[in-house]
Design a protein around this motif. Structure first.
Motif, PDB file in Angstrom:
ATOM      1  N   SER A  91      28.026   7.747  10.507  1.00 25.29           N
ATOM      2  CA  SER A  91      28.968   8.695   9.883  1.00 25.29           C
ATOM      3  C   SER A  91      28.222   9.870   9.244  1.00 25.29           C
ATOM      4  O   SER A  91      28.818  10.648   8.507  1.00 25.29           O
ATOM      5  CB  SER A  91      29.822   7.978   8.851  1.00 25.29           C
ATOM      6  OG  SER A  91      28.986   7.486   7.826  1.00 25.29           O
ATOM      7  N   ALA A  92      26.921   9.975   9.508  1.00 21.34           N
ATOM      8  CA  ALA A  92      26.089  11.091   9.026  1.00 21.34           C
ATOM      9  C   ALA A  92      26.014  11.173   7.501  1.00 21.34           C
ATOM     10  O   ALA A  92      25.726  12.220   6.941  1.00 21.34           O
ATOM     11  CB  ALA A  92      26.558  12.425   9.613  1.00 21.34           C
ATOM     12  N   LYS A  93      26.277  10.031   6.843  1.00 21.03           N
ATOM     13  CA  LYS A  93      26.109   9.989   5.390  1.00 21.03           C
ATOM     14  C   LYS A  93      24.607  10.110   5.067  1.00 21.03           C
ATOM     15  O   LYS A  93      24.236  10.633   4.034  1.00 21.03           O
ATOM     16  CB  LYS A  93      26.675   8.645   4.907  1.00 21.03           C
ATOM     17  CG  LYS A  93      26.854   8.536   3.423  1.00 21.03           C
ATOM     18  CD  LYS A  93      27.708   7.331   3.072  1.00 21.03           C
ATOM     19  CE  LYS A  93      27.661   7.109   1.573  1.00 21.03           C
ATOM     20  NZ  LYS A  93      28.033   5.731   1.228  1.00 21.03           N
ATOM     21  N   TYR A  94      23.782   9.566   5.942  1.00 21.83           N
ATOM     22  CA  TYR A  94      22.327   9.665   5.806  1.00 21.83           C
ATOM     23  C   TYR A  94      21.784  10.357   7.050  1.00 21.83           C
ATOM     24  O   TYR A  94      22.380  10.285   8.115  1.00 21.83           O
ATOM     25  CB  TYR A  94      21.711   8.270   5.662  1.00 21.83           C
ATOM     26  CG  TYR A  94      22.382   7.457   4.588  1.00 21.83           C
ATOM     27  CD1 TYR A  94      22.132   7.713   3.240  1.00 21.83           C
ATOM     28  CD2 TYR A  94      23.313   6.478   4.914  1.00 21.83           C
ATOM     29  CE1 TYR A  94      22.783   7.006   2.246  1.00 21.83           C
ATOM     30  CE2 TYR A  94      23.978   5.764   3.920  1.00 21.83           C
ATOM     31  CZ  TYR A  94      23.705   6.034   2.590  1.00 21.83           C
ATOM     32  OH  TYR A  94      24.357   5.346   1.610  1.00 21.83           O
ATOM     33  N   ASP A  95      20.607  10.983   6.924  1.00 26.15           N
ATOM     34  CA  ASP A  95      20.043  11.709   8.065  1.00 26.15           C
ATOM     35  C   ASP A  95      19.434  10.767   9.093  1.00 26.15           C
ATOM     36  O   ASP A  95      19.384  11.087  10.279  1.00 26.15           O
ATOM     37  CB  ASP A  95      18.940  12.671   7.589  1.00 26.15           C
ATOM     38  CG  ASP A  95      19.466  13.675   6.578  1.00 26.15           C
ATOM     39  OD1 ASP A  95      20.669  14.010   6.651  1.00 26.15           O
ATOM     40  OD2 ASP A  95      18.671  14.111   5.714  1.00 26.15           O
ATOM     41  N   CYS A  96      18.934   9.605   8.615  1.00 28.40           N
ATOM     42  CA  CYS A  96      18.138   8.748   9.491  1.00 28.40           C
ATOM     43  C   CYS A  96      18.261   7.288   9.047  1.00 28.40           C
ATOM     44  O   CYS A  96      18.427   7.020   7.852  1.00 28.40           O
ATOM     45  CB  CYS A  96      16.682   9.210   9.415  1.00 28.40           C
ATOM     46  SG  CYS A  96      15.458   8.101  10.129  1.00 28.40           S
ATOM     47  N   GLY A  97      18.192   6.363   9.996  1.00 33.36           N
ATOM     48  CA  GLY A  97      18.197   4.932   9.688  1.00 33.36           C
ATOM     49  C   GLY A  97      16.829   4.358   9.998  1.00 33.36           C
ATOM     50  O   GLY A  97      16.297   4.547  11.100  1.00 33.36           O
ATOM     51  N   MET A  98      16.235   3.667   9.012  1.00 27.00           N
ATOM     52  CA  MET A  98      14.915   3.036   9.161  1.00 27.00           C
ATOM     53  C   MET A  98      15.087   1.586   8.749  1.00 27.00           C
ATOM     54  O   MET A  98      15.220   1.299   7.564  1.00 27.00           O
ATOM     55  CB  MET A  98      13.932   3.752   8.217  1.00 27.00           C
ATOM     56  CG  MET A  98      12.680   2.964   7.885  1.00 27.00           C
ATOM     57  SD  MET A  98      11.663   3.754   6.603  1.00 27.00           S
ATOM     58  CE  MET A  98      12.343   3.018   5.120  1.00 27.00           C
ATOM     59  N   SER A  99      15.154   0.676   9.695  1.00 25.57           N
ATOM     60  CA  SER A  99      15.408  -0.721   9.323  1.00 25.57           C
ATOM     61  C   SER A  99      15.002  -1.684  10.411  1.00 25.57           C
ATOM     62  O   SER A  99      15.676  -2.679  10.648  1.00 25.57           O
ATOM     63  CB  SER A  99      16.904  -0.918   9.007  1.00 25.57           C
ATOM     64  OG  SER A  99      17.131  -0.767   7.623  1.00 25.57           O
ATOM     65  N   GLY A 100      13.914  -1.407  11.089  1.00 24.93           N
ATOM     66  CA  GLY A 100      13.537  -2.253  12.221  1.00 24.93           C
ATOM     67  C   GLY A 100      14.718  -2.323  13.186  1.00 24.93           C
ATOM     68  O   GLY A 100      15.058  -3.381  13.703  1.00 24.93           O
ATOM     69  N   ILE A 101      15.329  -1.160  13.410  1.00 21.50           N
ATOM     70  CA  ILE A 101      16.583  -1.141  14.176  1.00 21.50           C
ATOM     71  C   ILE A 101      16.291  -1.249  15.672  1.00 21.50           C
ATOM     72  O   ILE A 101      15.543  -0.448  16.237  1.00 21.50           O
ATOM     73  CB  ILE A 101      17.413   0.135  13.910  1.00 21.50           C
ATOM     74  CG1 ILE A 101      17.644   0.309  12.400  1.00 21.50           C
ATOM     75  CG2 ILE A 101      18.737   0.074  14.668  1.00 21.50           C
ATOM     76  CD1 ILE A 101      18.393   1.580  12.041  1.00 21.50           C
ATOM     77  N   THR A 102      16.887  -2.246  16.301  1.00 21.68           N
ATOM     78  CA  THR A 102      16.752  -2.438  17.733  1.00 21.68           C
ATOM     79  C   THR A 102      17.608  -1.403  18.462  1.00 21.68           C
ATOM     80  O   THR A 102      18.772  -1.206  18.105  1.00 21.68           O
ATOM     81  CB  THR A 102      17.228  -3.848  18.123  1.00 21.68           C
ATOM     82  OG1 THR A 102      16.448  -4.790  17.390  1.00 21.68           O
ATOM     83  CG2 THR A 102      17.091  -4.080  19.607  1.00 21.68           C
ATOM     84  N   VAL A 103      17.006  -0.766  19.454  1.00 23.68           N
ATOM     85  CA  VAL A 103      17.750   0.186  20.275  1.00 23.68           C
ATOM     86  C   VAL A 103      18.501  -0.617  21.326  1.00 23.68           C
ATOM     87  O   VAL A 103      17.877  -1.302  22.150  1.00 23.68           O
ATOM     88  CB  VAL A 103      16.780   1.174  20.968  1.00 23.68           C
ATOM     89  CG1 VAL A 103      17.565   2.242  21.714  1.00 23.68           C
ATOM     90  CG2 VAL A 103      15.815   1.793  19.960  1.00 23.68           C
ATOM     91  N   THR A 104      19.829  -0.596  21.284  1.00 24.19           N
ATOM     92  CA  THR A 104      20.620  -1.315  22.293  1.00 24.19           C
ATOM     93  C   THR A 104      21.594  -0.333  22.952  1.00 24.19           C
ATOM     94  O   THR A 104      21.994   0.647  22.318  1.00 24.19           O
ATOM     95  CB  THR A 104      21.448  -2.464  21.676  1.00 24.19           C
ATOM     96  OG1 THR A 104      22.506  -1.897  20.876  1.00 24.19           O
ATOM     97  CG2 THR A 104      20.607  -3.379  20.805  1.00 24.19           C
ATOM     98  N   PRO A 105      21.990  -0.613  24.205  1.00 28.20           N
ATOM     99  CA  PRO A 105      22.949   0.273  24.879  1.00 28.20           C
ATOM    100  C   PRO A 105      24.251   0.413  24.077  1.00 28.20           C
ATOM    101  O   PRO A 105      24.816   1.500  24.004  1.00 28.20           O
ATOM    102  CB  PRO A 105      23.194  -0.434  26.218  1.00 28.20           C
ATOM    103  CG  PRO A 105      21.969  -1.252  26.443  1.00 28.20           C
ATOM    104  CD  PRO A 105      21.496  -1.683  25.082  1.00 28.20           C
ATOM    105  N   ASP A 106      24.710  -0.660  23.432  1.00 33.08           N
ATOM    106  CA  ASP A 106      25.942  -0.593  22.641  1.00 33.08           C
ATOM    107  C   ASP A 106      25.792   0.363  21.466  1.00 33.08           C
ATOM    108  O   ASP A 106      26.667   1.183  21.201  1.00 33.08           O
ATOM    109  CB  ASP A 106      26.303  -1.979  22.094  1.00 33.08           C
ATOM    110  CG  ASP A 106      27.293  -2.678  22.996  1.00 33.08           C
ATOM    111  OD1 ASP A 106      27.785  -2.015  23.939  1.00 33.08           O
ATOM    112  OD2 ASP A 106      27.560  -3.880  22.768  1.00 33.08           O
ATOM    113  N   ARG A 107      24.680   0.255  20.755  1.00 38.36           N
ATOM    114  CA  ARG A 107      24.451   1.143  19.600  1.00 38.36           C
ATOM    115  C   ARG A 107      24.287   2.588  20.049  1.00 38.36           C
ATOM    116  O   ARG A 107      24.658   3.509  19.333  1.00 38.36           O
ATOM    117  CB  ARG A 107      23.223   0.679  18.813  1.00 38.36           C
ATOM    118  CG  ARG A 107      23.491  -0.594  18.039  1.00 38.36           C
ATOM    119  CD  ARG A 107      22.250  -1.098  17.332  1.00 38.36           C
ATOM    120  NE  ARG A 107      22.538  -2.310  16.575  1.00 38.36           N
ATOM    121  CZ  ARG A 107      21.621  -3.100  16.047  1.00 38.36           C
ATOM    122  NH1 ARG A 107      20.346  -2.806  16.198  1.00 38.36           N
ATOM    123  NH2 ARG A 107      21.977  -4.180  15.366  1.00 38.36           N
TER     124      ARG A 107
END
Ligand code: ARG
Length: 255
Positions: A91-107
């Motif tokens: 929702s663009a509340k933050y500029d970037c997400g840093m959380s060991g985030i897995t890149v998935t086709p759904d995301r």
């Protein structure tokens, strides 16, 4: 009557236009203009991000510090639960997400990702005396996960009896206190949290292998492109490898 309907339609269209503008991620120019990159994180994920006093430290913090230095902006970190990281970035509340985030086709349908910088695995953690020896033994067993993670999605899709917790430490505690039979979590985090010594072990068989990247809202395409250039340089010149070495971790570079 017609006029009123027309007015309502105009109002609805204006609202839609403004809200869709509002959820656009910042461009490179906008971030530079703001002078800072506001990063959302769930700091319960060593060695990638964890709290040290009131400071967030970890491998991803080191990588983003270097990226922000290259961009010439300040790194500003906001902490929250993991599922709020994903929704807050989308929702663009933050500029970037840093959380060991897995890149998935759904995301990727809902947000942008940088290129991957590391390949992780989902592992199964059980009590030392458990008879569970691999994936197949999880059928009919209770499994804890962190809410909104790929472990949550994967175990739910596999039809397992999943108990999801907002905080990673609570997902682990569910196992140590015997509320569940297994805990599914990312490998390096599992290694660190099992070392805390609560009679737990990590099984050899992986659930999945998954790449990590940093997340951004749609609209930040040129920002992500610029960050990719910096990130790939840090990977190619061995800086990312060095950061993993400094944290005493094995670096698995994406293909
Ligand atoms: N890699 C997993 C995912 O993207 C788990 C990430 C959890 N991160 C955290 N900071 N707690 O779903």
């Amino acid at each position: 009557m017609k006029k009123i309907i027309a007015l309502i339609l105009v109002a609805v269209m204006l609202t839609l236009t403004f809200t869709s503008c509002g959820v656009k991620g910042k461009t490179l120019a906008e971030v530079k203009e703001a002078g800072k990159l506001v990063v959302a994180t769930s700091p319960d994920f060593p060695p990638f991000e964890e709290m040290e006093g009131d400071e967030v430290v970890g491998i991803e913090v080191e990588i983003l510090k270097l990226i922000c230095k290259e961009l010439g902006v300040e790194l500003v970190i906001e902490t929250m639960d993991f599922d709020s990281v994903l929704s807050g970035v989308q929702s663009a509340k933050y500029d970037c997400g840093m959380s060991g985030i897995t890149v998935t086709p759904d995301r990727q349908k809902n947000m942008l990702f940088t290129d991957a910088y590391y390949v992780a695995a989902q592992v199964i953690v059980v009590k030392e005396d458990s008879t569970i020896a691999g994936k197949a033994d999880l059928k009919g067993k209770k499994v804890s996960v962190q809410t909104g993670t790929t472990a949550d999605e994967g175990c739910t899709d596999a039809g397992l009896d999943v108990q999801a917790f907002a905080a990673n430490a609570d997902a682990k505690a569910a196992l140590t206190t015997g509320k569940v039979d297994a805990w599914v979590v990312d490998n390096l985090t599992a290694l660190q949290m099992v070392e805390e010594g609560d009679g737990l072990k990590i099984l050899d068989e992986y659930m999945t292998e998954e790449p990590y990247g940093f997340a951004f809202a749609f609209g930040s395409e040129d920002l992500v492109e610029e960050i990719n250039k910096i990130l790939n340089k840090l990977i190619e010149d061995g800086t990312v490898q060095k950061i993993f070495d400094d944290f005493g971790e094995v670096y698995v570079k994406p293909e």
